[in-house]
Design a protein around this motif. Structure first.
Motif, PDB file in Angstrom:
ATOM      1  N   ILE A 163     -60.603 -14.339 -84.484  1.00 37.31           N
ATOM      2  CA  ILE A 163     -61.793 -13.582 -84.850  1.00 37.31           C
ATOM      3  C   ILE A 163     -61.340 -12.309 -85.547  1.00 37.31           C
ATOM      4  O   ILE A 163     -60.566 -11.529 -84.999  1.00 37.31           O
ATOM      5  N   TYR A 164     -61.807 -12.129 -86.763  1.00 36.21           N
ATOM      6  CA  TYR A 164     -61.526 -10.927 -87.540  1.00 36.21           C
ATOM      7  C   TYR A 164     -62.772 -10.062 -87.487  1.00 36.21           C
ATOM      8  O   TYR A 164     -63.870 -10.552 -87.748  1.00 36.21           O
ATOM      9  N   GLY A 165     -62.639  -8.796 -87.156  1.00 37.95           N
ATOM     10  CA  GLY A 165     -63.815  -7.949 -87.031  1.00 37.95           C
ATOM     11  C   GLY A 165     -63.672  -6.618 -87.732  1.00 37.95           C
ATOM     12  O   GLY A 165     -62.565  -6.125 -87.953  1.00 37.95           O
ATOM     13  N   SER A 166     -64.801  -6.047 -88.075  1.00 35.67           N
ATOM     14  CA  SER A 166     -64.826  -4.716 -88.676  1.00 35.67           C
ATOM     15  C   SER A 166     -65.307  -3.714 -87.641  1.00 35.67           C
ATOM     16  O   SER A 166     -65.832  -4.080 -86.588  1.00 35.67           O
ATOM     17  N   ASN A 167     -65.138  -2.466 -87.981  1.00 33.08           N
ATOM     18  CA  ASN A 167     -65.748  -1.413 -87.198  1.00 33.08           C
ATOM     19  C   ASN A 167     -67.208  -1.272 -87.623  1.00 33.08           C
ATOM     20  O   ASN A 167     -67.646  -1.894 -88.581  1.00 33.08           O
ATOM     21  N   ILE A 168     -67.965  -0.450 -86.924  1.00 27.45           N
ATOM     22  CA  ILE A 168     -69.349  -0.191 -87.307  1.00 27.45           C
ATOM     23  C   ILE A 168     -69.333   0.800 -88.460  1.00 27.45           C
ATOM     24  O   ILE A 168     -68.644   1.820 -88.419  1.00 27.45           O
ATOM     25  N   THR A 169     -70.076   0.489 -89.519  1.00 27.89           N
ATOM     26  CA  THR A 169     -70.103   1.313 -90.716  1.00 27.89           C
ATOM     27  C   THR A 169     -71.528   1.405 -91.249  1.00 27.89           C
ATOM     28  O   THR A 169     -72.403   0.658 -90.826  1.00 27.89           O
ATOM     29  N   THR A 170     -71.759   2.297 -92.181  1.00 28.06           N
ATOM     30  CA  THR A 170     -73.083   2.423 -92.793  1.00 28.06           C
ATOM     31  C   THR A 170     -73.194   1.605 -94.068  1.00 28.06           C
ATOM     32  O   THR A 170     -74.175   1.706 -94.788  1.00 28.06           O
ATOM     33  N   SER A 171     -72.187   0.757 -94.334  1.00 25.80           N
ATOM     34  CA  SER A 171     -72.163  -0.029 -95.566  1.00 25.80           C
ATOM     35  C   SER A 171     -71.893  -1.503 -95.275  1.00 25.80           C
ATOM     36  O   SER A 171     -70.885  -1.847 -94.648  1.00 25.80           O
ATOM     37  N   ARG A 172     -72.773  -2.366 -95.740  1.00 25.53           N
ATOM     38  CA  ARG A 172     -72.575  -3.819 -95.634  1.00 25.53           C
ATOM     39  C   ARG A 172     -71.289  -4.215 -96.363  1.00 25.53           C
ATOM     40  O   ARG A 172     -70.491  -5.004 -95.866  1.00 25.53           O
ATOM     41  N   ALA A 173     -71.110  -3.672 -97.554  1.00 23.82           N
ATOM     42  CA  ALA A 173     -69.931  -3.994 -98.366  1.00 23.82           C
ATOM     43  C   ALA A 173     -68.644  -3.600 -97.659  1.00 23.82           C
ATOM     44  O   ALA A 173     -67.652  -4.331 -97.708  1.00 23.82           O
ATOM     45  N   MET A 174     -68.638  -2.451 -96.991  1.00 23.33           N
ATOM     46  CA  MET A 174     -67.433  -2.002 -96.287  1.00 23.33           C
ATOM     47  C   MET A 174     -67.120  -2.930 -95.113  1.00 23.33           C
ATOM     48  O   MET A 174     -65.961  -3.278 -94.884  1.00 23.33           O
ATOM     49  N   ALA A 175     -68.134  -3.351 -94.384  1.00 22.01           N
ATOM     50  CA  ALA A 175     -67.917  -4.278 -93.271  1.00 22.01           C
ATOM     51  C   ALA A 175     -67.328  -5.595 -93.782  1.00 22.01           C
ATOM     52  O   ALA A 175     -66.359  -6.119 -93.220  1.00 22.01           O
ATOM     53  N   LEU A 176     -67.898  -6.136 -94.864  1.00 18.89           N
ATOM     54  CA  LEU A 176     -67.377  -7.373 -95.458  1.00 18.89           C
ATOM     55  C   LEU A 176     -65.947  -7.195 -95.952  1.00 18.89           C
ATOM     56  O   LEU A 176     -65.077  -8.036 -95.693  1.00 18.89           O
ATOM     57  N   SER A 177     -65.696  -6.115 -96.663  1.00 12.66           N
ATOM     58  CA  SER A 177     -64.357  -5.860 -97.215  1.00 12.66           C
ATOM     59  C   SER A 177     -63.308  -5.734 -96.120  1.00 12.66           C
ATOM     60  O   SER A 177     -62.189  -6.234 -96.258  1.00 12.66           O
ATOM     61  N   THR A 178     -63.670  -5.074 -95.030  1.00  8.94           N
ATOM     62  CA  THR A 178     -62.732  -4.912 -93.917  1.00  8.94           C
ATOM     63  C   THR A 178     -62.313  -6.258 -93.356  1.00  8.94           C
ATOM     64  O   THR A 178     -61.130  -6.516 -93.114  1.00  8.94           O
ATOM     65  N   VAL A 179     -63.268  -7.158 -93.162  1.00  4.44           N
ATOM     66  CA  VAL A 179     -62.955  -8.479 -92.619  1.00  4.44           C
ATOM     67  C   VAL A 179     -62.115  -9.285 -93.612  1.00  4.44           C
ATOM     68  O   VAL A 179     -61.117  -9.909 -93.237  1.00  4.44           O
ATOM     69  N   MET A 180     -62.469  -9.255 -94.877  1.00  4.01           N
ATOM     70  CA  MET A 180     -61.679  -9.999 -95.872  1.00  4.01           C
ATOM     71  C   MET A 180     -60.265  -9.451 -95.963  1.00  4.01           C
ATOM     72  O   MET A 180     -59.306 -10.225 -96.094  1.00  4.01           O
ATOM     73  N   ASP A 181     -60.092  -8.132 -95.881  1.00  2.00           N
ATOM     74  CA  ASP A 181     -58.753  -7.537 -95.891  1.00  2.00           C
ATOM     75  C   ASP A 181     -57.927  -8.010 -94.696  1.00  2.00           C
ATOM     76  O   ASP A 181     -56.749  -8.313 -94.830  1.00  2.00           O
ATOM     77  N   LYS A 182     -58.551  -8.079 -93.515  1.00  2.00           N
ATOM     78  CA  LYS A 182     -57.828  -8.543 -92.331  1.00  2.00           C
ATOM     79  C   LYS A 182     -57.433 -10.011 -92.464  1.00  2.00           C
ATOM     80  O   LYS A 182     -56.336 -10.398 -92.054  1.00  2.00           O
ATOM     81  N   ILE A 183     -58.292 -10.822 -93.038  1.00  2.00           N
ATOM     82  CA  ILE A 183     -57.965 -12.232 -93.266  1.00  2.00           C
ATOM     83  C   ILE A 183     -56.766 -12.342 -94.206  1.00  2.00           C
ATOM     84  O   ILE A 183     -55.842 -13.113 -93.970  1.00  2.00           O
ATOM     85  N   GLU A 184     -56.773 -11.565 -95.278  1.00  2.00           N
ATOM     86  CA  GLU A 184     -55.686 -11.614 -96.261  1.00  2.00           C
ATOM     87  C   GLU A 184     -54.352 -11.136 -95.688  1.00  2.00           C
ATOM     88  O   GLU A 184     -53.306 -11.630 -96.068  1.00  2.00           O
ATOM     89  N   ARG A 185     -54.400 -10.192 -94.763  1.00  2.00           N
ATOM     90  CA  ARG A 185     -53.160  -9.637 -94.180  1.00  2.00           C
ATOM     91  C   ARG A 185     -52.470 -10.608 -93.245  1.00  2.00           C
ATOM     92  O   ARG A 185     -51.267 -10.494 -93.024  1.00  2.00           O
ATOM     93  N   GLU A 186     -53.195 -11.552 -92.687  1.00  2.00           N
ATOM     94  CA  GLU A 186     -52.562 -12.452 -91.708  1.00  2.00           C
ATOM     95  C   GLU A 186     -51.519 -13.323 -92.364  1.00  2.00           C
ATOM     96  O   GLU A 186     -51.613 -13.874 -93.390  1.00  2.00           O
TER      97      GLU A 186
END
Length: 82
Positions: free
Chosen positions: A59-82
Motif C-alpha cells: 500500500i502506497y499512501g500520501s499525507n493529507i494535503t490541500t491538493s488532489r494533484a499533490m496526493a496523486l503525485s506523492t503516491v506515483m512517486d512512491k510507486i516509482e521509487r520501489e
C-alpha cells in the motif's frame, strides 16, 4: 428543505464523516496500479495506491494535503521509487 448543489454541502449527522472517493488507474513498466483519492468536507485530500496484479499487498499512501494533484503525485512517486 433545499437540496444541496454540491456533495460537500450535504448535512452530515453529528459524529459522522463524509468522504468523496475517486479512482485512477496508473500504469508503468512495473505494472498496473489502482489509486484512490479521498476528499473530505474541508477540502483536504489523501491517496492510496495498490498494485493490481501482484502477489504481495503493498500500500502506497500520501499525507493529507490541500491538493488532489499533490496526493496523486506523492503516491506515483512512491510507486516509482520501489
Amino acid at each position: 428543505m433545499q437540496m444541496p448543489k454540491e456533495w460537500h454541502e450535504s448535512e452530515v449527522p453529528e459524529g459522522g464523516t463524509l468522504l468523496r472517493k475517486e479512482t485512477y488507474e496508473y500504469q508503468n513498466a512495473k505494472g498496473d496500479y489502482s489509486i484512490e483519492v479521498y476528499e473530505n468536507l474541508k477540502g483536504e485530500f489523501y491517496a492510496i495506491g495498490i498494485p493490481k496484479d501482484d502477489e504481495r499487498l503493498i500500500i502506497y499512501g500520501s499525507n493529507i494535503t490541500t491538493s488532489r494533484a499533490m496526493a496523486l503525485s506523492t503516491v506515483m512517486d512512491k510507486i516509482e521509487r520501489e
